[in-house]
Every structure is written in structure tokens, then in C-alpha cells.
Design a protein around this motif. Sequence first.
Motif, PDB file in Angstrom:
ATOM      1  N   SER A 123       0.686  -1.566   0.065  1.00  0.00           N
ATOM      2  CA  SER A 123      -0.130  -0.050  -0.545  1.00  0.00           C
ATOM      3  C   SER A 123       1.172   1.253   0.212  1.00  0.00           C
ATOM      4  O   SER A 123       0.664   2.224  -1.039  1.00  0.00           O
ATOM      5  N   HIS A 124       1.747   1.456   0.514  1.00  0.00           N
ATOM      6  CA  HIS A 124       2.724   2.312   0.677  1.00  0.00           C
ATOM      7  C   HIS A 124       3.405   2.903  -0.761  1.00  0.00           C
ATOM      8  O   HIS A 124       3.950   3.917  -0.848  1.00  0.00           O
ATOM      9  N   ARG A 125       3.532   1.314  -0.742  1.00  0.00           N
ATOM     10  CA  ARG A 125       4.740   1.805  -2.211  1.00  0.00           C
ATOM     11  C   ARG A 125       3.957   2.383  -3.273  1.00  0.00           C
ATOM     12  O   ARG A 125       4.190   3.756  -3.704  1.00  0.00           O
ATOM     13  N   LEU A 126       2.901   2.104  -3.436  1.00  0.00           N
ATOM     14  CA  LEU A 126       1.276   2.597  -4.215  1.00  0.00           C
ATOM     15  C   LEU A 126       1.512   4.558  -3.527  1.00  0.00           C
ATOM     16  O   LEU A 126       1.323   5.076  -4.633  1.00  0.00           O
ATOM     17  N   LEU A 127       1.376   4.256  -2.610  1.00  0.00           N
ATOM     18  CA  LEU A 127       1.148   6.273  -2.737  1.00  0.00           C
ATOM     19  C   LEU A 127       2.666   6.947  -2.997  1.00  0.00           C
ATOM     20  O   LEU A 127       2.067   7.562  -3.752  1.00  0.00           O
ATOM     21  N   HIS A 128       3.744   6.025  -2.562  1.00  0.00           N
ATOM     22  CA  HIS A 128       5.025   6.183  -3.135  1.00  0.00           C
ATOM     23  C   HIS A 128       5.063   6.583  -4.700  1.00  0.00           C
ATOM     24  O   HIS A 128       5.041   7.671  -5.255  1.00  0.00           O
ATOM     25  N   GLU A 129       4.568   5.802  -5.736  1.00  0.00           N
ATOM     26  CA  GLU A 129       5.285   5.442  -7.162  1.00  0.00           C
ATOM     27  C   GLU A 129       3.983   6.210  -7.749  1.00  0.00           C
ATOM     28  O   GLU A 129       4.111   6.723  -8.632  1.00  0.00           O
ATOM     29  N   HIS A 130       3.075   5.491  -7.307  1.00  0.00           N
ATOM     30  CA  HIS A 130       1.079   5.848  -7.610  1.00  0.00           C
ATOM     31  C   HIS A 130       1.259   7.743  -7.243  1.00  0.00           C
ATOM     32  O   HIS A 130       0.354   7.783  -8.084  1.00  0.00           O
ATOM     33  N   HIS A 131       1.477   8.194  -6.813  1.00  0.00           N
ATOM     34  CA  HIS A 131       0.616   9.326  -5.575  1.00  0.00           C
ATOM     35  C   HIS A 131      -0.793   8.938  -5.856  1.00  0.00           C
ATOM     36  O   HIS A 131      -1.366   9.688  -5.966  1.00  0.00           O
ATOM     37  N   GLY A 132      -1.213   7.785  -4.916  1.00  0.00           N
ATOM     38  CA  GLY A 132      -1.996   7.568  -4.390  1.00  0.00           C
ATOM     39  C   GLY A 132      -2.411   8.280  -3.546  1.00  0.00           C
ATOM     40  O   GLY A 132      -1.591   8.615  -2.574  1.00  0.00           O
ATOM     41  N   ARG A 133      -3.436   8.206  -3.410  1.00  0.00           N
ATOM     42  CA  ARG A 133      -4.131   8.687  -2.066  1.00  0.00           C
ATOM     43  C   ARG A 133      -4.754   6.234  -1.208  1.00  0.00           C
ATOM     44  O   ARG A 133      -5.178   5.845  -1.210  1.00  0.00           O
ATOM     45  N   LEU A 134      -4.862   7.006   0.422  1.00  0.00           N
ATOM     46  CA  LEU A 134      -5.337   5.602   1.055  1.00  0.00           C
ATOM     47  C   LEU A 134      -6.314   6.397   2.277  1.00  0.00           C
ATOM     48  O   LEU A 134      -6.191   6.538   2.858  1.00  0.00           O
ATOM     49  N   ILE A 135      -7.160   4.889   1.974  1.00  0.00           N
ATOM     50  CA  ILE A 135      -8.314   4.213   3.223  1.00  0.00           C
ATOM     51  C   ILE A 135      -7.441   2.915   3.710  1.00  0.00           C
ATOM     52  O   ILE A 135      -7.782   2.623   3.379  1.00  0.00           O
ATOM     53  N   ARG A 136      -7.457   3.294   4.945  1.00  0.00           N
ATOM     54  CA  ARG A 136      -6.975   2.091   5.733  1.00  0.00           C
ATOM     55  C   ARG A 136      -7.804   1.753   7.041  1.00  0.00           C
ATOM     56  O   ARG A 136      -8.288   2.810   7.753  1.00  0.00           O
ATOM     57  N   ILE A 137      -8.440   0.606   6.488  1.00  0.00           N
ATOM     58  CA  ILE A 137      -9.468   0.070   7.417  1.00  0.00           C
ATOM     59  C   ILE A 137      -8.872  -0.424   8.362  1.00  0.00           C
ATOM     60  O   ILE A 137      -8.788  -1.940   7.979  1.00  0.00           O
ATOM     61  N   ASN A 138      -9.063  -0.498   9.294  1.00  0.00           N
ATOM     62  CA  ASN A 138      -8.536  -1.102  10.627  1.00  0.00           C
ATOM     63  C   ASN A 138      -8.581  -1.084  12.166  1.00  0.00           C
ATOM     64  O   ASN A 138      -8.202  -0.436  12.225  1.00  0.00           O
ATOM     65  N   LEU A 139      -9.651  -1.917  12.173  1.00  0.00           N
ATOM     66  CA  LEU A 139      -9.797  -1.879  13.860  1.00  0.00           C
ATOM     67  C   LEU A 139      -8.807  -1.492  14.842  1.00  0.00           C
ATOM     68  O   LEU A 139      -9.175  -0.838  16.237  1.00  0.00           O
ATOM     69  N   ARG A 140      -7.398  -2.268  14.856  1.00  0.00           N
ATOM     70  CA  ARG A 140      -6.440  -2.075  15.936  1.00  0.00           C
ATOM     71  C   ARG A 140      -5.643  -0.639  15.314  1.00  0.00           C
ATOM     72  O   ARG A 140      -4.467  -0.066  16.326  1.00  0.00           O
ATOM     73  N   GLU A 141      -5.025  -0.715  14.319  1.00  0.00           N
ATOM     74  CA  GLU A 141      -3.802   0.082  13.993  1.00  0.00           C
ATOM     75  C   GLU A 141      -4.550   0.583  12.764  1.00  0.00           C
ATOM     76  O   GLU A 141      -4.190   0.630  11.561  1.00  0.00           O
ATOM     77  N   PRO A 142      -5.300   1.981  12.191  1.00  0.00           N
ATOM     78  CA  PRO A 142      -5.897   3.097  11.663  1.00  0.00           C
ATOM     79  C   PRO A 142      -4.785   3.857  11.612  1.00  0.00           C
ATOM     80  O   PRO A 142      -5.419   4.690  10.302  1.00  0.00           O
TER      81      PRO A 142
END
Length: 275
Positions: A231-250
Amino acid sequence: MTLTSALQQAAELITQADALIITAGAGMGVDSGLPDFRGSEGFWNAYPALGRRNLVFHEIANPAAFRRDLRLAWGFYGHRLQLYRNTMPHKGFGVLKKWAEKMPHGYQVFTSNVDGQFQAAGYDEQRIHECHGSIHHLQCLLPCRNAIWSAQDFLPEIDTQQCQLLNAAPTCPHCGGIARPNILMFGDAEWLEQRQQQQQARQASWLATVSRPLVIELGAGTAIPTVRHFSHRLLHEHHGRLIRINLREPQVPTSLDVGLAVGALDALTALDALL
């Protein structure tokens, strides 16, 4: 940020995206009733026979286990194969698929899960990258050659109390030796990765065509961070945005991204109501 405002920001990211990349870890399947093996206690609750032997996950999820105790190893993997075959994906899979199919440039899935739930939910096989392989495919334990085949003809009979395979274990059609799941296990130098490499190549070709990708990451923790790293590589290489759905580590990398401390099904249902 309140949950309400975070959901609103996430909904806006979905409407602005031209492509959707769904990245998923074990937490994605929890709402379908699948165990995520979080810690030894959670693992032993799911497999008490292994708890009685003090066998932790990495000791049974290991090619050496098939050489050490074939019926126990296939008792574990055969039970999981049955479980995944019999589990209906939760409604959140359908919500994601609906959004994905409306994207101008479509979607891709990247998952560390070996359960085949995205295929079961009707996602296009050609758009799924299973980075750790699939329990629905087999290979030779040796392996005698670079051959991967479907597990569809293997119908395991399991003594769930003892975690033992009762019927014949699958064998390699080429050498007659032991067959194992085509899954990347711990301490695994024999995993045949050409199926995964083909999926990866298709995904890389598609990624080269998108300009505003949105990553929706579901149930991917930091204990085995394969999905998070992707996920983080996509943000760096493709200038994407992230929605992280995680109950314990959001937690998310920037304020332009959104972290939702909610389970996958609840988060997807709430977002769908806003779209």
C-alpha cells in the motif's frame, strides 16, 4: 478527527479516484467468520489439537510439517480448505466490487490471504494478485518440477478434534510424491511462485495506466506487513491516496489519507451509505 468526518473524507476520496486498488489482509475475512490467528492463543482456540502439542502457527504452516507428520499437516490445511470452500464472503466484498466496477480505469486486488474469498465474491480472476499463493492450488512438496494444479478434486475428510486427515493425502501427478498447498509458508524455499508472478505482472501492467489510484486497505496489520508495504509503495510510486480500515492499527502516513478504526464490513457499509 471524528469517525463521522473521517467517513466523509473517505467517501470524497472514493468519488475522486479514477482507479481502485483493494489491498487486504487477514482482517478482511473476520466478518465472514474466518479466524485471523492473532497470537498463539487465538490460533490454539481455532485448533486446540495443535495447542495441546504446543505447536504455534509457524511450525505447522511450514513445508517441514508435511515431512514430519503428513496427516497432521494436511489435517490443518485440509480443514482450512474445507472452511474456505464453505464460507460465504461477507457483504462488504459486494460493496467494494460495486465501487470498483464504476471506476474509469477499473480495479485490482492485492491480498496476502490464501482463502480465495475475492474469487468466491465474483471478482475477476485476472484482477487478483495473491502474493502468498492460494490454498485452492497444489504443488509437489519436493518439488519435482514447476507444476501447479487445482485442488478442486481433493475432498479432505478431517478429524477436527485431533486435526488429522482421515482419507488419502493428495499426491503429485508427475512423480507420485506428496503434494502440498501452493502457499508461501514459513521457512519455505520450495514454494513455486510462477502463478503469483503472472498475477504480479498483470497488476504491474495495469498500474502503469492509472493516474489517481485510491488504495482501500482492509484488515492488514503490522505483524506480517506485506500488504502495508505494498500500500505504501503505491502511495510513493503512483501518487495515490489511502483509506486504511483497521480496527486496531488505523494510523495513516499523511493527513490526506484516512484511517478508520472500524471492522471491514461496518466501515464499508457506512461508506456505501454516504455514496
